[in-house]
Structures are given as structure tokens and as C-alpha cells.
Write an enzyme that holds these catalytic residues in place. Structure first.
Site, PDB file in Angstrom:
ATOM      1  N   ASN A  19       0.880  -1.172   0.000  1.00 46.67           N
ATOM      2  CA  ASN A  19       0.000   0.000   0.000  1.00 46.67           C
ATOM      3  C   ASN A  19       0.917   1.221   0.000  1.00 46.67           C
ATOM      4  O   ASN A  19       1.403   1.641   1.040  1.00 46.67           O
ATOM      5  CB  ASN A  19      -0.894  -0.052   1.250  1.00 46.67           C
ATOM      6  CG  ASN A  19      -1.881   1.087   1.309  1.00 46.67           C
ATOM      7  OD1 ASN A  19      -1.760   2.074   0.571  1.00 46.67           O
ATOM      8  ND2 ASN A  19      -2.862   0.978   2.177  1.00 46.67           N
ATOM      9  N   ARG A 101      -2.116  -1.882  -3.895  1.00 50.67           N
ATOM     10  CA  ARG A 101      -3.196  -0.903  -3.882  1.00 50.67           C
ATOM     11  C   ARG A 101      -2.854   0.131  -4.949  1.00 50.67           C
ATOM     12  O   ARG A 101      -1.793   0.763  -4.899  1.00 50.67           O
ATOM     13  CB  ARG A 101      -3.293  -0.217  -2.520  1.00 50.67           C
ATOM     14  CG  ARG A 101      -4.354   0.877  -2.515  1.00 50.67           C
ATOM     15  CD  ARG A 101      -4.317   1.702  -1.244  1.00 50.67           C
ATOM     16  NE  ARG A 101      -5.370   2.708  -1.260  1.00 50.67           N
ATOM     17  CZ  ARG A 101      -5.335   3.835  -0.561  1.00 50.67           C
ATOM     18  NH1 ARG A 101      -4.300   4.097   0.217  1.00 50.67           N
ATOM     19  NH2 ARG A 101      -6.319   4.704  -0.631  1.00 50.67           N
ATOM     20  N   HIS A 190     -11.013   4.806  -1.817  1.00 50.38           N
ATOM     21  CA  HIS A 190     -11.149   3.949  -0.624  1.00 50.38           C
ATOM     22  C   HIS A 190     -12.103   2.784  -0.898  1.00 50.38           C
ATOM     23  O   HIS A 190     -12.695   2.220   0.028  1.00 50.38           O
ATOM     24  CB  HIS A 190     -11.697   4.723   0.594  1.00 50.38           C
ATOM     25  CG  HIS A 190     -10.818   5.808   1.118  1.00 50.38           C
ATOM     26  ND1 HIS A 190     -11.304   7.028   1.532  1.00 50.38           N
ATOM     27  CD2 HIS A 190      -9.469   5.853   1.303  1.00 50.38           C
ATOM     28  CE1 HIS A 190     -10.296   7.785   1.954  1.00 50.38           C
ATOM     29  NE2 HIS A 190      -9.173   7.098   1.819  1.00 50.38           N
TER      30      HIS A 190
HETATM   31  C1  LIG Z   1      -7.402   7.940  -1.838  1.00 43.10           C
HETATM   32  C2  LIG Z   1      -7.058   8.442  -0.484  1.00 43.10           C
HETATM   33  O1  LIG Z   1      -7.525   9.454  -0.038  1.00 43.10           O
HETATM   34  O2  LIG Z   1      -6.225   7.670   0.221  1.00 43.10           O
HETATM   35  P1  LIG Z   1      -5.632   7.958   1.657  1.00 43.10           P
HETATM   36  O3  LIG Z   1      -6.774   8.115   2.594  1.00 43.10           O
HETATM   37  O4  LIG Z   1      -4.810   6.715   1.925  1.00 43.10           O
HETATM   38  O5  LIG Z   1      -4.803   9.206   1.518  1.00 43.10           O
END
Ligand SMILES: CC(=O)OP(=O)(O)O
Ligand SMILES: Nc1ncnc2c1ncn2[C@@H]1O[C@H](COP(=O)(O)OP(=O)(O)O)[C@@H](O)[C@H]1O
Ligand SMILES: [Mg+2]
Length: 409
Positions: A19, A101, A190
């Protein structure tokens, strides 16, 4: 545990999940045969003067050190070296795949996808839509590939779960030709977490996901809401980029688009200045100087007015979205709080649902204050809408989707 002859002969069952965030890499090694977590790790503050590396094996103590890590490629090489030191390197015959991811998959990637040169090129083409995230994801894939070219690499997209959002919710009401030419529409992010948590919420209720309508509130540093009807996402709060929607740690969420024009014309700010303002100097940090909800609550309890206002703006936005998604779904079975803030902050859960008893949404103070790292209800017995705390596990979900893809051949 050492590999036996029969182990070696059987098909590999381990998945390494990566990730890669804008300034960090988190990784986990999971064995899909028994769900065991063999190692977890984190490289933070990549590109800064000193980065933090923490590797935690399944047995034994975490190994932490500070050292300069120039970029995401170097971070992954450091992670691979830690894994190799435990006999879990990327050349292990028990490793089935690496699951990555990938934040932006545009409209093309609706499923987990085995990475080849064509897929890499498409993720590259999407960089302008996720300039903070996709380059890091690409570096992760390229480095893992270089470390073991024979190992399958699978991309699991944040946007994939939201590709079912209907056109009337995904479109911005702007000139269609301009929007289409520049791929301007709402994608949502998300998604791995929203998918996992909506399913776990149905399980908590003892019902099939296809029968349940859930509002998921993913409240981490980044924050987003989704409306999930019968397991299918029909609306979500992030848009073209992860900037739209809820108030976040450092991001503004919704603003009148004319704010940007005003800052450009009247304040003389450049596009890059405004980008930095809205993404890094807004949200909770912009309102009160802190983005950690624990610290904000401590300040609120001490009577700090800026922290109290920041908390109220955050909670007000959440309540607005809960009401809006109630209207989108028509009928709501459950509201699920997840991620760092959603799982841990009882005051946020209380404030986000306050005054909504008329909609059947209530939180029991004793249940809300209890702490447990398992899915649980916090609404009173018999309430019309179940309110739940459901810990997310993006890494497990990425590992499952990755393994399902490589295991079917
Ligand atoms: C897409 C996104 O906002 O991811 P993160 O919350 O991990 O920054
Ligand atoms: N005990 C807690 N109480 C309140 N907030 C917490 C607690 N623990 C973590 N958080 C919040 O969770 C946030 C991080 O959430 P997380 O889901 O890990 O974010 P991300 O994955 O986006 O980095 C922190 O910024 C902090 O505000
Ligand atoms: Mg997160």
C-alpha cells in the site's frame, strides 16, 4: 516455520500486499491458506532527511530504524530486505503474488487486474488524475517486478468498487464535451475499504449483503462516505480526485469551486499554491493546526475554541452526508464507522449521528464508549437503523482479491 518437502510441492498461498501512499509504504505478508499474517511493515517520511522503517514479524519484536530512504523504489527494496532476513523474501517459492493498492483506475479497471505492460501504461495515463498516489503505486509495481520478474503482480484499484455508481451521481453538471475530453467525472476512492466494511456490516447483522443497505463512513486521514445498496455502491463522496466530500485531516472536502477562482484572481495564488492549500493546509489542520483527532479532542476538553470549531465543522459535514445518503438509499439498515477516526473516536460517532433520532439513527452512549477491535453495534437494542463500528482491513481485502485472481489461473 520451515518449508517441508510437501509444502514446496504444493501451490504457493502467500500474498505480499503493498500500500504505497504519497510519502509512505505499508506492507503485509499474508498466508491465504490459513489467514496468518506473517509480517507487517511500514516505511514513513520517504524522501525526507530521515525516514522511519518498522518491520514486525509474526513472532518476535518489531525492528525499527531511522535512515534516509530517497524514494518509493528504495522503500520497497528496504522492505524486501527485511522480509528476506526472515526467510520471507520476494524469491520465496511460497509467494503466489504481490497485490498492489492502486488509487486511480479510471473507468477501465472495474476488477483486480494482473499487471502487464499495457496495464502499467494505463495506470501511467491516469497519473494526472491522482498525481500524489499513482506514481508511488507505479514505482511499487515496477520495483516488485524487478525484484522477481516471474512473480504475478496484481493491481487492486481504490476506484473499482465505485464503478457501479450510476451516471446521474457520477456526472458533474458541467459541459459534457469538456468533461468527456478530459475524463472529468466522479470516480470515488477507498473502494477496497467500502467493499470490505459494507460486507462485514451485513455479516454483523446476520444477513446477506444483497439484502442490506449500508452507509459506510471511512474516516482516516483521508475520509469518504459511501451508500451501498444490496452490496452495490450507488454513491460516494470523493470525486475526480480524493479531495471532494468530507472534511479530512489536511484536505478541505467540498468547497464552492468559485473559492479557487477567487483565490487565483483576488489573492493572486498560483494553481500549485491552491492545490497545496486545499490538499495539505485545509481540513482539520487548516481549521485548528492539528489533524490528529486525539489531539483535537484533548484541546476541545481544555476549552480550545479553534479545536471546537474544527470538530464541529467536521461533524456537521458528516451529518449532512448521512442525511443525503439516507435520501439516496431511501431505506437504511446500517451505518458503519471505520478507519482510524471512525474506529476509535466515540465523540465523532456521537456528533455525526446527533439529532438524527427522527430518522431512526441513535447511538447508545455506553456501547459507543466501549473499546474493541471487532465489529460491534453501538445503537440501542431494537433501533430502526443499526449503527456499527466495523474495523477495516484493506490489506486483507487486497490479498483476498489478489489470491482469487492468481488462484483461478
Ligand atoms: C485515496 C485516499 O484518499 O487515500 P488515503 O486516505 O490513503 O490518503
Ligand atoms: N484513539 C484514537 N482516537 C481518535 N482518533 C484516532 C485514534 N487513533 C487514531 N486516530 C485517528 O486516525 C487517523 C489515522 O487513520 P488511518 O485510518 O490510519 O489513516 P490513513 O490510513 O489515511 O493514514 C489519525 O490521524 C487520527 O486522527
Ligand atoms: Mg487508510
Amino acid at each position: 516455520m520451515t518449508a517441508t518437502g510437501s509444502d514446496r510441492a504444493s501451490a504457493p498461498t502467500r500474498v505480499l500486499v503493498l500500500n504505497s501512499g504519497s510519502s509512505s509504504v505499508k506492507y503485509q505478508l499474508l498466508d491465504m491458506a490459513d489467514g496468518a499474517r506473517l509480517a507487517t511493515g511500514l516505511v514513513e517520511r520517504i524522501g525526507e532527511r530521515s525516514s522511519l522503517l518498522r518491520h514486525t514479524p509474526a513472532a518476535g519484536d518489531a525492528r525499527t530504524r531511522e535512515a534516509p530512504v530517497a524514494d518509493h523504489g528504495a522503500a520497497l527494496e528496504a522492505a524486501a530486505a527485511e522480509l528476506a532476513a526472515d526467510g520471507l523474501g520476494l524469491d520465496s517459492p511460497r509467494l503466489a503474488a504481490v497485490g498492489h493498492r492502486v488509487v486511480h483506475g479510471g473507468r477501465r479497471f472495474t476488477e483486480p487486474t494482473r499487471v502487464d505492460d499495457d496495464v502499467l501504461a494505463e495506470i501511467e495515463r491516469l497519473v494526472p488524475l491522482a498525481p500524489l498516489h499513482n506514481p508511488a503505486n507505479l514505482t511499487g509495481i515496477r520495483t516488485a517486478r524487478a525484484l522477481n520478474p516471474r512473480l504475478p503482480q496484481v493491481a487492486v484499484f481504490d476506484t473499482a468498487f465505485h464503478t457501479t455508481v450510476p451516471e446521474h451521481a457520477a456526472r458533474y453538471a458541467i459541459d459534457v464535451a469538456t468533461a468527456d475530453e478530459h475524463r472529468v467525472r466522479r470516480y470515488g476512492f477507498h473502494g477496497t475499504s467500502h467493499a470490505y466494511v459494507s460486507r462485514r456490516t451485513a455479516e454483523l447483522l446476520g444477513r446477506d449483503p444483497s439484502e442490506v443497505n449500508v452507509i459506510v463512513l471511512h474516516l482516516g486521514n483521508g475520509a469518504s462516505a459511501s451508500a451501498v445498496r444490496g452490496g452495490v455502491c450507488v454513491e460516494t463522496s470523493m470525486g475526480l480526485t480524493p479531495l471532494e466530500g468530507l472534511v479530512m485531516g489536511t484536505r478541505s472536502g467540498d468547497v464552492d469551486p468559485a473559492v479557487i477562482l477567487h483565490l487565483s484572481r483576488v489573492a493572486g495564488m498560483s494553481v500549485d499554491d491552491i492545490d497545496t492549500l486545499l490538499n495539505k493546509r485545509s481540513g482539520l489542520v487548516g481549521l485548528c493546526g492539528d489533524n490528529d483527532m486525539r489531539e483535537i479532542r484533548r484541546r476541545v476538553d481544555e476549552g480550545d475554541e479553534a479545536a471546537a470549531l474544527a470538530f464541529d465543522v467536521y461533524a456537521h459535514r458528516l451529518r449532512k452526508y448521512v442525511g443525503a445518503y439516507y435520501a439516496v438509499l431511501g431505506h437504511v439498515d446500517a451505518i458503519a464507522f471505520t478507519a482510524g477516526v471512525g474506529e476509535n473516536s466515540a465523540p465523532v460517532r456521537e456528533a455525526a449521528t446527533a439529532g438524527l433520532a427522527g430518522l431512526g439513527i441513535e447511538v447508545d452512549p455506553v456501547r459507543n464508549a466501549a473499546r474493541a477491535a471487532v465489529p460491534r453495534l453501538i445503537s440501542p437494542e431494537g433501533s430502526r437503523v443499526a449503527v456499527a463500528v466495523v474495523p477495516t482491513d484493506e490489506e486483507l481485502e487486497i490479498a483476498r482479491q489478489t489470491f482469487a485472481l492468481v488462484d483461478e489461473g
